[in-house]
Design a protein around this motif. Structure first.
Motif, short mmCIF file in Angstrom:
data_model
loop_
_atom_site.label_atom_id
_atom_site.label_comp_id
_atom_site.label_asym_id
_atom_site.label_seq_id
_atom_site.Cartn_x
_atom_site.Cartn_y
_atom_site.Cartn_z
N LYS A 89 -2.48 26.74 -8.49
CA LYS A 89 -1.20 26.97 -8.73
C LYS A 89 -1.15 27.85 -10.24
O LYS A 89 -0.61 28.15 -10.08
N SER A 90 -2.01 27.87 -11.23
CA SER A 90 -1.62 28.61 -12.17
C SER A 90 -2.11 30.07 -11.77
O SER A 90 -1.83 31.05 -12.77
N LEU B 255 6.38 28.75 -9.48
CA LEU B 255 4.99 28.58 -10.31
C LEU B 255 4.54 29.85 -11.70
O LEU B 255 4.34 29.24 -12.10
N ASP C 94 6.59 27.65 -14.52
CA ASP C 94 5.07 26.51 -15.56
C ASP C 94 4.27 27.40 -16.00
O ASP C 94 4.14 26.91 -17.03
N GLU C 95 4.37 28.34 -15.26
CA GLU C 95 3.26 29.35 -16.14
C GLU C 95 3.42 29.36 -17.44
O GLU C 95 3.14 29.43 -18.45
N VAL D 31 3.77 26.52 -20.07
CA VAL D 31 2.66 25.99 -19.51
C VAL D 31 1.39 25.69 -20.74
O VAL D 31 1.58 24.15 -20.82
N ARG E 53 15.02 24.37 -13.21
CA ARG E 53 14.64 24.25 -13.82
C ARG E 53 14.25 22.19 -13.97
O ARG E 53 14.08 21.41 -13.97
N SER F 108 10.75 22.81 -11.63
CA SER F 108 9.50 22.48 -12.54
C SER F 108 9.31 21.52 -13.11
O SER F 108 9.78 21.20 -13.60
N THR F 109 7.60 21.06 -13.20
CA THR F 109 7.40 20.31 -13.74
C THR F 109 7.04 20.21 -15.40
O THR F 109 7.53 19.37 -15.60
N ALA F 110 7.00 21.94 -15.41
CA ALA F 110 6.86 21.95 -17.09
C ALA F 110 8.41 22.09 -17.75
O ALA F 110 8.76 20.63 -18.63
N THR F 111 9.37 21.91 -16.93
CA THR F 111 10.81 22.03 -17.85
C THR F 111 11.31 20.06 -17.59
O THR F 111 11.73 20.00 -18.34
N ARG G 29 8.78 18.14 -18.10
CA ARG G 29 8.40 17.22 -19.02
C ARG G 29 9.21 17.35 -20.35
O ARG G 29 9.82 16.92 -21.14
#
Length: 204
Positions: free
Chosen positions: A9-10, A57, A60-61, A64, A105, A108-111, A113
Protein backbone atom coordinates in the motif's frame (compact mmCIF):
# COMPACT_ATOMS: atom_id res chain seq x y z
CA UNK A 1 5.78 -3.75 -19.29
CA UNK A 2 7.34 -6.09 -16.72
CA UNK A 3 4.98 -7.34 -14.06
CA UNK A 4 6.05 -6.31 -10.54
CA UNK A 5 6.64 -9.09 -8.03
CA UNK A 6 4.59 -7.41 -5.32
CA UNK A 7 3.42 -3.97 -4.30
CA UNK A 8 2.57 -2.64 -0.85
CA UNK A 9 0.00 0.00 0.00
CA UNK A 10 2.89 2.32 0.74
CA UNK A 11 4.31 1.72 -2.75
CA UNK A 12 0.98 2.65 -4.30
CA UNK A 13 0.52 5.69 -2.05
CA UNK A 14 4.03 6.95 -2.76
CA UNK A 15 3.57 6.57 -6.51
CA UNK A 16 0.21 8.34 -6.46
CA UNK A 17 1.65 11.12 -4.30
CA UNK A 18 4.55 11.55 -6.72
CA UNK A 19 2.06 12.06 -9.55
CA UNK A 20 0.13 14.66 -7.55
CA UNK A 21 3.23 16.54 -6.38
CA UNK A 22 4.55 16.71 -9.92
CA UNK A 23 1.42 17.25 -11.99
CA UNK A 24 -1.39 18.25 -9.62
CA UNK A 25 -4.41 16.49 -8.17
CA UNK A 26 -6.29 16.45 -11.46
CA UNK A 27 -3.51 14.30 -12.95
CA UNK A 28 -4.18 11.45 -10.53
CA UNK A 29 -5.50 8.57 -12.63
CA UNK A 30 -5.03 4.82 -12.58
CA UNK A 31 -3.08 5.12 -15.82
CA UNK A 32 -0.73 7.78 -14.41
CA UNK A 33 0.00 5.78 -11.27
CA UNK A 34 0.56 2.61 -13.27
CA UNK A 35 3.03 4.49 -15.46
CA UNK A 36 4.80 5.79 -12.35
CA UNK A 37 5.13 2.20 -11.16
CA UNK A 38 6.21 0.97 -14.62
CA UNK A 39 3.34 -1.46 -14.89
CA UNK A 40 0.28 -1.99 -17.07
CA UNK A 41 -2.80 -0.05 -16.04
CA UNK A 42 -4.93 -3.18 -15.74
CA UNK A 43 -2.36 -4.74 -13.41
CA UNK A 44 -2.94 -1.91 -10.95
CA UNK A 45 -6.52 -3.08 -10.48
CA UNK A 46 -5.17 -6.12 -8.68
CA UNK A 47 -4.35 -3.78 -5.80
CA UNK A 48 -7.00 -1.03 -5.86
CA UNK A 49 -10.41 -0.86 -7.49
CA UNK A 50 -10.54 2.85 -8.35
CA UNK A 51 -9.14 6.34 -7.87
CA UNK A 52 -10.93 6.77 -4.53
CA UNK A 53 -8.89 3.95 -3.03
CA UNK A 54 -5.74 5.57 -4.37
CA UNK A 55 -6.73 8.85 -2.73
CA UNK A 56 -7.02 7.18 0.67
CA UNK A 57 -3.55 5.70 0.22
CA UNK A 58 -2.24 9.17 -0.67
CA UNK A 59 -3.59 10.63 2.56
CA UNK A 60 -1.97 7.81 4.52
CA UNK A 61 1.31 8.41 2.68
CA UNK A 62 1.24 12.15 3.38
CA UNK A 63 0.72 11.44 7.09
CA UNK A 64 2.88 8.32 7.35
CA UNK A 65 5.38 9.89 9.73
CA UNK A 66 2.90 11.97 11.72
CA UNK A 67 3.72 11.85 15.44
CA UNK A 68 0.49 11.66 17.46
CA UNK A 69 2.18 11.48 20.85
CA UNK A 70 2.16 14.50 23.15
CA UNK A 71 4.00 15.19 26.42
CA UNK A 72 1.78 14.04 29.28
CA UNK A 73 3.09 16.82 31.51
CA UNK A 74 2.04 19.57 29.08
CA UNK A 75 -1.32 21.28 29.46
CA UNK A 76 -4.25 20.41 27.21
CA UNK A 77 -3.98 23.59 25.14
CA UNK A 78 -0.34 22.94 24.25
CA UNK A 79 -0.97 19.28 23.45
CA UNK A 80 -3.88 20.06 21.13
CA UNK A 81 -1.91 22.84 19.46
CA UNK A 82 0.97 20.44 18.87
CA UNK A 83 -1.28 17.87 17.19
CA UNK A 84 -2.87 20.52 14.98
CA UNK A 85 0.49 22.08 14.06
CA UNK A 86 1.91 18.70 13.08
CA UNK A 87 -1.08 17.84 10.91
CA UNK A 88 -0.95 21.23 9.21
CA UNK A 89 2.79 20.87 8.51
CA UNK A 90 2.43 17.39 7.05
CA UNK A 91 -0.38 18.35 4.69
CA UNK A 92 1.18 21.70 3.74
CA UNK A 93 4.26 19.84 2.54
CA UNK A 94 2.03 18.47 -0.25
CA UNK A 95 -0.44 21.33 -0.87
CA UNK A 96 -2.15 19.72 -3.85
CA UNK A 97 -3.47 17.01 -1.51
CA UNK A 98 -5.40 19.46 0.68
CA UNK A 99 -8.83 18.54 -0.79
CA UNK A 100 -8.23 14.84 -0.09
CA UNK A 101 -8.02 15.17 3.69
CA UNK A 102 -11.62 16.23 4.40
CA UNK A 103 -12.81 13.80 1.71
CA UNK A 104 -11.13 10.76 3.24
CA UNK A 105 -10.49 11.61 6.89
CA UNK A 106 -12.86 8.85 8.01
CA UNK A 107 -11.25 6.23 5.76
CA UNK A 108 -7.56 6.98 6.22
CA UNK A 109 -5.86 5.03 9.01
CA UNK A 110 -3.47 7.92 9.59
CA UNK A 111 -6.24 10.48 10.13
CA UNK A 112 -8.14 8.09 12.38
CA UNK A 113 -5.03 7.72 14.57
CA UNK A 114 -4.70 11.51 14.73
CA UNK A 115 -8.36 12.00 15.66
CA UNK A 116 -8.06 9.31 18.34
CA UNK A 117 -5.11 11.19 19.83
CA UNK A 118 -7.08 14.45 19.75
CA UNK A 119 -10.04 12.84 21.51
CA UNK A 120 -7.76 11.33 24.15
CA UNK A 121 -6.30 14.75 24.97
CA UNK A 122 -9.76 16.33 25.06
CA UNK A 123 -10.94 13.58 27.40
CA UNK A 124 -8.03 14.20 29.73
CA UNK A 125 -8.98 17.86 29.62
CA UNK A 126 -12.43 17.08 30.99
CA UNK A 127 -14.45 16.87 27.78
CA UNK A 128 -17.05 14.11 27.52
CA UNK A 129 -20.27 13.30 25.69
CA UNK A 130 -21.66 15.96 23.33
CA UNK A 131 -19.12 18.53 24.52
CA UNK A 132 -16.26 16.32 23.34
CA UNK A 133 -17.98 15.76 19.99
CA UNK A 134 -18.40 19.50 19.46
CA UNK A 135 -14.87 20.33 20.61
CA UNK A 136 -13.26 17.75 18.36
CA UNK A 137 -15.32 18.65 15.30
CA UNK A 138 -14.71 22.36 15.85
CA UNK A 139 -10.95 21.88 15.97
CA UNK A 140 -10.98 19.68 12.87
CA UNK A 141 -13.19 22.19 11.04
CA UNK A 142 -10.80 25.01 11.92
CA UNK A 143 -7.80 23.07 10.64
CA UNK A 144 -9.45 21.99 7.39
CA UNK A 145 -10.80 25.47 6.73
CA UNK A 146 -7.42 27.01 7.42
CA UNK A 147 -5.67 24.62 5.04
CA UNK A 148 -8.13 25.56 2.31
CA UNK A 149 -7.49 29.24 2.93
CA UNK A 150 -3.73 28.81 3.19
CA UNK A 151 -3.40 27.09 -0.16
CA UNK A 152 -6.35 28.43 -2.15
CA UNK A 153 -7.24 31.80 -0.62
CA UNK A 154 -4.09 32.89 1.19
CA UNK A 155 -3.81 36.32 2.76
CA UNK A 156 -0.82 36.80 0.45
CA UNK A 157 -2.85 35.94 -2.67
CA UNK A 158 -3.44 38.56 -5.41
CA UNK A 159 -7.15 38.54 -4.59
CA UNK A 160 -6.42 39.90 -1.11
CA UNK A 161 -4.38 42.72 -2.64
CA UNK A 162 -7.25 43.46 -5.03
CA UNK A 163 -9.70 43.69 -2.12
CA UNK A 164 -7.35 46.08 -0.33
CA UNK A 165 -7.56 48.38 -3.38
CA UNK A 166 -11.36 48.56 -3.41
CA UNK A 167 -13.09 51.83 -2.57
CA UNK A 168 -12.76 52.43 1.18
CA UNK A 169 -15.95 54.50 1.02
CA UNK A 170 -17.95 51.48 -0.15
CA UNK A 171 -16.06 48.78 1.76
CA UNK A 172 -14.37 50.47 4.74
CA UNK A 173 -14.01 47.37 6.92
CA UNK A 174 -13.14 45.00 4.08
CA UNK A 175 -10.37 47.17 2.63
CA UNK A 176 -8.89 47.85 6.06
CA UNK A 177 -8.93 44.17 7.01
CA UNK A 178 -7.41 43.07 3.69
CA UNK A 179 -4.62 45.62 4.05
CA UNK A 180 -3.87 44.40 7.57
CA UNK A 181 -4.02 40.76 6.45
CA UNK A 182 -1.29 41.35 3.88
CA UNK A 183 1.07 42.33 6.72
CA UNK A 184 0.51 39.07 8.61
CA UNK A 185 2.36 35.79 8.19
CA UNK A 186 0.43 32.58 7.57
CA UNK A 187 1.87 31.16 10.80
CA UNK A 188 0.59 34.14 12.78
CA UNK A 189 -2.83 33.72 11.20
CA UNK A 190 -2.94 30.01 12.09
CA UNK A 191 -1.81 30.41 15.68
CA UNK A 192 -4.00 33.45 16.26
CA UNK A 193 -7.06 31.68 14.89
CA UNK A 194 -6.33 28.54 16.85
CA UNK A 195 -6.00 30.60 20.01
CA UNK A 196 -9.45 32.08 19.45
CA UNK A 197 -10.95 28.62 18.88
CA UNK A 198 -9.31 27.15 21.97
CA UNK A 199 -10.47 30.05 24.14
CA UNK A 200 -13.97 29.67 22.73
CA UNK A 201 -13.93 26.03 23.81
CA UNK A 202 -12.70 27.16 27.25
CA UNK A 203 -9.37 25.36 26.75
CA UNK A 204 -6.79 27.41 28.64
Amino acid sequence: MPRPRSLTKSDLGAAALAVIDRDGLSALTMRAVAKELRMATMALYRYVSDRAELEVLVVDEVLVGLDVSTPAEADVRDRLSLLLERMRAAISAHPATVPLVPRHRKSSTATLRWMEAMLSVLTEGGFAGPDRVIAQRTLVAFLLGFLQNEHYASITAPETAAIARLSPDTYPMLTQTAAQAREMSVDDEFRGGLGIVLRGLAIE
